[in-house]
Scaffold this motif. Structure first.
Motif, PDB file in Angstrom:
ATOM      1  N   GLY A 142       0.796  -1.213   0.000  1.00 27.16           N
ATOM      2  CA  GLY A 142       0.000   0.000   0.000  1.00 27.16           C
ATOM      3  C   GLY A 142       0.833   1.269   0.000  1.00 27.16           C
ATOM      4  N   PRO A 143       0.141   2.429  -0.088  1.00 32.08           N
ATOM      5  CA  PRO A 143       0.823   3.724  -0.165  1.00 32.08           C
ATOM      6  C   PRO A 143       1.781   3.942   1.001  1.00 32.08           C
ATOM      7  CG  PRO A 143      -1.518   3.951  -0.623  1.00 32.08           C
ATOM      8  CD  PRO A 143      -1.313   2.552  -0.123  1.00 32.08           C
ATOM      9  N   GLY A 144       2.884   4.599   0.695  1.00 35.65           N
ATOM     10  CA  GLY A 144       3.839   4.900   1.744  1.00 35.65           C
ATOM     11  C   GLY A 144       4.906   3.846   1.930  1.00 35.65           C
ATOM     12  N   LYS A 145       4.728   2.707   1.307  1.00 41.90           N
ATOM     13  CA  LYS A 145       5.707   1.632   1.407  1.00 41.90           C
ATOM     14  C   LYS A 145       6.642   1.689   0.207  1.00 41.90           C
ATOM     15  CE  LYS A 145       3.735   0.079   5.131  1.00 41.90           C
ATOM     16  NZ  LYS A 145       4.409   0.152   6.455  1.00 41.90           N
ATOM     17  N   ALA A 146       7.523   0.694   0.093  1.00 39.28           N
ATOM     18  CA  ALA A 146       8.480   0.679  -1.008  1.00 39.28           C
ATOM     19  C   ALA A 146       7.759   0.571  -2.348  1.00 39.28           C
ATOM     20  CB  ALA A 146       9.455  -0.484  -0.834  1.00 39.28           C
ATOM     21  N   VAL A 147       8.167   1.400  -3.293  1.00 40.38           N
ATOM     22  CA  VAL A 147       7.544   1.449  -4.611  1.00 40.38           C
ATOM     23  C   VAL A 147       8.614   1.318  -5.687  1.00 40.38           C
ATOM     24  CG1 VAL A 147       6.219   2.865  -6.235  1.00 40.38           C
ATOM     25  CG2 VAL A 147       5.664   2.917  -3.789  1.00 40.38           C
ATOM     26  N   ARG A 148       8.337   0.488  -6.681  1.00 38.11           N
ATOM     27  CA  ARG A 148       9.227   0.398  -7.843  1.00 38.11           C
ATOM     28  C   ARG A 148       8.809   1.456  -8.851  1.00 38.11           C
ATOM     29  NH1 ARG A 148      12.624  -3.094 -10.830  1.00 38.11           N
ATOM     30  NH2 ARG A 148      13.840  -1.262 -10.221  1.00 38.11           N
ATOM     31  N   PRO A 149       9.765   2.232  -9.358  1.00 35.11           N
ATOM     32  CA  PRO A 149       9.438   3.219 -10.385  1.00 35.11           C
ATOM     33  C   PRO A 149       9.056   2.531 -11.689  1.00 35.11           C
ATOM     34  CG  PRO A 149      11.803   3.018 -10.143  1.00 35.11           C
ATOM     35  CD  PRO A 149      11.199   2.189  -9.049  1.00 35.11           C
ATOM     36  N   ALA A 150       8.465   3.286 -12.597  1.00 35.82           N
ATOM     37  CA  ALA A 150       8.159   2.734 -13.922  1.00 35.82           C
ATOM     38  C   ALA A 150       9.460   2.270 -14.570  1.00 35.82           C
ATOM     39  CB  ALA A 150       7.483   3.799 -14.786  1.00 35.82           C
ATOM     40  N   HIS A 151       9.451   1.079 -15.147  1.00 34.11           N
ATOM     41  CA  HIS A 151      10.673   0.548 -15.754  1.00 34.11           C
ATOM     42  C   HIS A 151      10.334  -0.481 -16.817  1.00 34.11           C
ATOM     43  CE1 HIS A 151       9.655  -2.195 -12.450  1.00 34.11           C
ATOM     44  NE2 HIS A 151      10.274  -3.145 -13.132  1.00 34.11           N
ATOM     45  N   ILE A 152      11.272  -0.679 -17.737  1.00 37.25           N
ATOM     46  CA  ILE A 152      11.131  -1.674 -18.798  1.00 37.25           C
ATOM     47  C   ILE A 152      12.362  -2.567 -18.763  1.00 37.25           C
ATOM     48  CG2 ILE A 152      10.948  -2.074 -21.281  1.00 37.25           C
ATOM     49  CD1 ILE A 152       9.542   0.621 -21.515  1.00 37.25           C
ATOM     50  N   HIS A 153      12.133  -3.868 -18.771  1.00 37.15           N
ATOM     51  CA  HIS A 153      13.226  -4.833 -18.743  1.00 37.15           C
ATOM     52  C   HIS A 153      13.735  -5.119 -20.159  1.00 37.15           C
ATOM     53  CE1 HIS A 153      12.807  -6.168 -14.496  1.00 37.15           C
ATOM     54  NE2 HIS A 153      11.543  -5.819 -14.685  1.00 37.15           N
ATOM     55  N   TYR A 154      15.047  -5.269 -20.262  1.00 34.58           N
ATOM     56  CA  TYR A 154      15.705  -5.555 -21.540  1.00 34.58           C
ATOM     57  C   TYR A 154      16.616  -6.771 -21.417  1.00 34.58           C
ATOM     58  CZ  TYR A 154      14.842  -1.083 -24.052  1.00 34.58           C
ATOM     59  OH  TYR A 154      14.286  -0.023 -24.718  1.00 34.58           O
ATOM     60  N   ASP A 173      10.593  10.458 -12.147  1.00 37.17           N
ATOM     61  CA  ASP A 173       9.817   9.529 -11.319  1.00 37.17           C
ATOM     62  C   ASP A 173      10.310   9.634  -9.873  1.00 37.17           C
ATOM     63  OD1 ASP A 173       8.654   7.276 -10.057  1.00 37.17           O
ATOM     64  OD2 ASP A 173       8.607   6.193 -11.956  1.00 37.17           O
ATOM     65  N   LYS A 174       9.438  10.018  -8.952  1.00 33.41           N
ATOM     66  CA  LYS A 174       9.835  10.211  -7.562  1.00 33.41           C
ATOM     67  C   LYS A 174      10.354   8.934  -6.914  1.00 33.41           C
ATOM     68  CE  LYS A 174       6.696  14.098  -6.682  1.00 33.41           C
ATOM     69  NZ  LYS A 174       5.569  14.593  -5.857  1.00 33.41           N
ATOM     70  N   ALA A 175       9.900   7.796  -7.413  1.00 33.11           N
ATOM     71  CA  ALA A 175      10.315   6.519  -6.825  1.00 33.11           C
ATOM     72  C   ALA A 175      11.766   6.173  -7.160  1.00 33.11           C
ATOM     73  CB  ALA A 175       9.385   5.399  -7.281  1.00 33.11           C
TER      74      ALA A 175
END
Length: 204
Positions: A142-154, A173-175
């Motif tokens: 939930g909010p406030g916990k660890a967040v992965r930023p937007a990303h694309i795997h290659y 991206d703030k994360a």
């Protein structure tokens, strides 16, 4: 002058959950950090590697559009696959995957949503259309916990070169500030729905 090189060996231990995976992959990648590649006679450093993650699937379709039938913000990504000498690599396989706009991975459907493979052209160029990946809370905390930023795997591979596994991130991206996997050299501008990301492969 030459771009400096610094090798760093790491070991990646992948857990079953997103949080376990990230906890063990903070130093991911045996690689050399680079900035934006300089095209010319100067030698380039290999693109920095980054963790594969637990959601890779083999056998993604060959295609240049991963966004068909999906809701989300359109995204166009282009770039080149190059050698450390700056020469284009033709026929490199670029294997891609990412979460959808709702931050979910397609791990089992035959549609392979937000997944695909393509090959670089004679000039080393590749391009694809997709949607901006969603950011997700690790393990659904939930909010406030660890967040992965937007990303694309290659995953990029080509005959005569070492394979590269890495990730693409987007500036702003703030994360990015709290994710231990993020590397500055893998973070690019996202403007008007477009981004550019080059892959530099080391020779075997």
């Amino acid at each position: 002058g030459r771009i400096g090189k610094r090798a760093m060996e790491t070991r990646i231990k992948t857990g079953l959950t997103r949080r376990e995976f990230l906890a063990n992959a903070g130093a991911a990648g045996a690689a050399i950090a680079i900035g934006f590649p300089v095209f010319g006679k100067e030698e380039l450093s290999p693109t920095e590697s980054n963790a594969e993650g637990p959601f890779y699937r083999e056998g993604a379709p060959w295609r240049e559009n991963f966004s068909e039938g999906l809701k989300g913000t359109p995204l166009s990504v282009s770039g080149k696959v190059l050698s450390t000498e700056g020469t284009p690599i033709e026929g490199a396989v670029v294997d891609l995957w990412h979460a959808d706009g709702s931050a979910e991975y397609d791990n089992d459907s035959d549609k392979f949503f937000c997944r695909g493979r393509l090959k670089s052209g004679k000039d080393g160029a590749y391009a694809y259309e997709t949607i901006v990946p969603g950011r997700y809370d690790l393990d659904g905390d939930g909010p406030g916990k660890a967040v992965r930023p937007a990303h694309i795997h290659y995953k990029i591979s080509a005959k005569g070169f070492k394979p590269l596994t890495t990730q693409l991130y987007f500036k702003g991206d703030k994360a990015l500030e709290t994710d231990s996997l993020v590397r500055k050299s893998l973070t690019v501008d996202l403007k008007d729905g477009k981004a550019v990301f080059h892959g530099v492969l080391a020779p075997k």
